[in-house]
Design an enzyme around this catalytic site. Structure first.
Site, PDB file in Angstrom:
ATOM      1  N   GLU A  92       0.823  -1.198   0.000  1.00 12.42           N
ATOM      2  CA  GLU A  92       0.000   0.000   0.000  1.00 12.42           C
ATOM      3  C   GLU A  92       0.865   1.260   0.000  1.00 12.42           C
ATOM      4  O   GLU A  92       1.961   1.273   0.546  1.00 12.42           O
ATOM      5  CB  GLU A  92      -0.924  -0.007   1.226  1.00 12.42           C
ATOM      6  CG  GLU A  92      -1.924  -1.148   1.138  1.00 12.42           C
ATOM      7  CD  GLU A  92      -2.902  -1.215   2.311  1.00 12.42           C
ATOM      8  OE1 GLU A  92      -4.058  -1.571   2.064  1.00 12.42           O
ATOM      9  OE2 GLU A  92      -2.514  -0.932   3.450  1.00 12.42           O
ATOM     10  N   CYS A 105       3.420   8.500   1.126  1.00 13.08           N
ATOM     11  CA  CYS A 105       4.032   7.568   2.068  1.00 13.08           C
ATOM     12  C   CYS A 105       4.268   6.251   1.317  1.00 13.08           C
ATOM     13  O   CYS A 105       3.324   5.575   0.913  1.00 13.08           O
ATOM     14  CB  CYS A 105       3.077   7.381   3.247  1.00 13.08           C
ATOM     15  SG  CYS A 105       3.699   6.253   4.471  1.00 13.08           S
ATOM     16  N   CYS A 112       7.351  -6.884   6.772  1.00 12.52           N
ATOM     17  CA  CYS A 112       8.565  -6.411   7.439  1.00 12.52           C
ATOM     18  C   CYS A 112       9.096  -7.537   8.316  1.00 12.52           C
ATOM     19  O   CYS A 112       8.327  -8.231   8.981  1.00 12.52           O
ATOM     20  CB  CYS A 112       8.270  -5.179   8.295  1.00 12.52           C
ATOM     21  SG  CYS A 112       9.769  -4.455   9.009  1.00 12.52           S
ATOM     22  N   CYS A 116       8.074  -5.129  15.344  1.00 16.06           N
ATOM     23  CA  CYS A 116       7.683  -4.118  16.329  1.00 16.06           C
ATOM     24  C   CYS A 116       6.266  -4.448  16.791  1.00 16.06           C
ATOM     25  O   CYS A 116       5.392  -4.766  15.981  1.00 16.06           O
ATOM     26  CB  CYS A 116       7.754  -2.720  15.740  1.00 16.06           C
ATOM     27  SG  CYS A 116       9.409  -2.323  15.155  1.00 16.06           S
TER      28      CYS A 116
HETATM   29 FE1  SF4 Z   1       8.846  -2.886  10.425  1.00 16.55          FE
HETATM   30 FE2  SF4 Z   1       8.811  -1.975  12.931  1.00 16.55          FE
HETATM   31 FE3  SF4 Z   1       8.725  -0.220  10.881  1.00 16.55          FE
HETATM   32 FE4  SF4 Z   1       6.600  -1.834  11.415  1.00 16.55          FE
HETATM   33  S1  SF4 Z   1       7.431  -0.207  12.713  1.00 16.55           S
HETATM   34  S2  SF4 Z   1       7.480  -1.417   9.413  1.00 16.55           S
HETATM   35  S3  SF4 Z   1       7.637  -3.730  12.108  1.00 16.55           S
HETATM   36  S4  SF4 Z   1      10.409  -1.632  11.427  1.00 16.55           S
END
Ligand code: SF4
Ligand code: SAH
Length: 374
Positions: A92, A105, A112, A116
């Site tokens: 997206e 963005c 990822c 997190c």
């Molecule tokens: Fe990856 Fe953490 Fe960024 Fe989310 S916040 S995209 S998990 S690095």
């Protein structure tokens, strides 16, 4: 032989490609202009190229952006584009209009690999890095959809690498894409208007400083290592003291003389006055501004957004010490386009969801820091 995708090149790469196929290297500037300035989707449109060159390009090369699957608009004018990047994988891209600028963005990875705790993308697992064409294709499509203002200026004036993925773990492709964003023959954005956001991959921050110093945002989110180890697990590898030193080094070459620290406000987790005070010590020697981000919820996140009053109190403590601390407006949340809500579709190679459901014990659920076991 597979045709090359012309959207995969920056000026240097395109110049080398033309040399390799026996064409004049200066053609690269012309082609880059067609691709990104005019948004050409077909070599046939490049009317000032010799017919012979057009014919050979049509044979050996292609212009292949990701497939645009859908576009949604939120009540506040935020627009979300869903792009297909191969079977079963979708990313997206979000456009956020503001009075004085228009920000895109952009995503850098399918999912990822960093987990997190508060991030919807992180929960989805990871498939792969996006190619240069897939990163630039987001800007290519969005520019087509949004066009220019009555003065002929592009509507997209800023790019933030804050979509899905950790941009500095897809270093080479992100840097090549950045070089096209900055190139006057392509998008011509200034370094100050292009921001890379990172969870703190220190060696790559140092490389970026040398290779392509654009504006930098660092996702801090915690005021001590114990809490950050939990919320942003990459902290175990790159802890706060080292991260702060890397930020100080970055600022020396950065187009802006500060680093932006992003700090997500999670009720009862990291939003108390003692966290703000602790934070002041952590960032003491770093020229910085703070961007406080109200947590954007997603199903089963286990977190709650801090109240506006708590955010205000937190910001005040930072401001009393002379720091600039702004609170990010929530944009586009009615179409799940707000920070941390981007999900797309990820064929997870890490089997994260499976591992998680097998794991014992609950996720972190906002236990106040002083009540946590050491
Ligand atoms: Fe990856 Fe953490 Fe960024 Fe989310 S916040 S995209 S998990 S690095
Ligand atoms: N991987 C990079 C860039 C993508 S995330 C990074 O972590 O910086 C972009 C920003 O959105 C980061 O600051 C991230 O911490 C924040 N974010 C993630 N999940 C969020 C959520 N649920 N609510 C608000 N912000 C979130």
């Amino acid at each position: 032989m597979n045709p090359v995708n012309l959207l995969d090149f920056d000026l240097k790469g395109l110049t080398a490609y033309f040399e390799q196929i026996g064409e004049k290297p200066f053609r690269a500037k012309q082609v880059l202009r067609w691709l990104h300035h005019f948004g050409a989707g077909d070599v046939g449109q490049m009317t000032d190229l010799a017919k012979g060159l057009r014919a050979s390009l049509a044979e050996q090369a292609e212009i292949r952006p990701p497939v645009l699957l859908s576009e949604q608009e939120a009540g506040d004018g935020t627009r979300k584009f869903l792009l297909e990047v191969g079977p079963g994988n979708q990313v997206e891209t979000v456009f956020i209009p503001e009075t004085d600028r228009g920000t895109l963005c952009v995503s850098s990875q399918v999912g990822c690999a960093l987990e997190c705790r508060f991030c919807s993308t992180g929960r989805q697992g990871f498939n792969r890095n996006l190619s240069v064409a897939e990163i630039l294709g987001q800007l290519w499509w969005a520019n087509k959809a949004l066009g220019r203002d009555p003065k002929g200026e592009r509507i997209i004036s800023n790019v933030v690498m804050m979509g899905m993925g950790e941009p500095l773990l897809n270093y080479d492709n992100v840097v090549t894409a950045l070089s096209v964003m900055l190139d006057d023959h392509a998008y011509g954005l200034s370094r100050r208007r292009v921001t890379v956001s990172t969870s703190g991959i220190i060696p790559a921050m140092d490389r970026l400083r040398a290779d392509m110093p654009v504006a930098l945002a660092v996702s801090l989110h915690a005021s001590n290592d114990r809490l950050r180890d939990e919320l942003v697990p990459i902290n175990r590898k790159y802890p706060l003291t080292d991260l702060m030193a890397a930020c100080r080094r970055y600022v020396v070459d950065a187009p802006r003389d500060f680093v932006t620290f992003e700090y997500i406000m999670l009720e009862g987790v990291n939003d108390q006055p003692q966290h703000a005070r602790e934070l002041l010590e952590v960032v003491r020697e770093v020229p910085c501004k703070f961007n406080l981000i109200p947590f954007n919820p997603f199903p089963h996140s286990g977190y709650r957004r801090s109240s506006p009053e708590t955010v205000r109190r937190f910001a005040n403590i930072l401001q009393e010490r002379g720091l600039i601390a702004t609170t990010r407006k929530v944009r586009g949340d009615d179409i799940d386009a707000a920070c941390g809500q981007l999900a797309g579709q990820v064929q997870d190679k890490t089997r994260r969801l499976a591992r998680r459901s097998a794991a014992v014990g609950p996720m972190v659920t906002g236990v106040p820091i002083e009540e946590r076991p050491a």
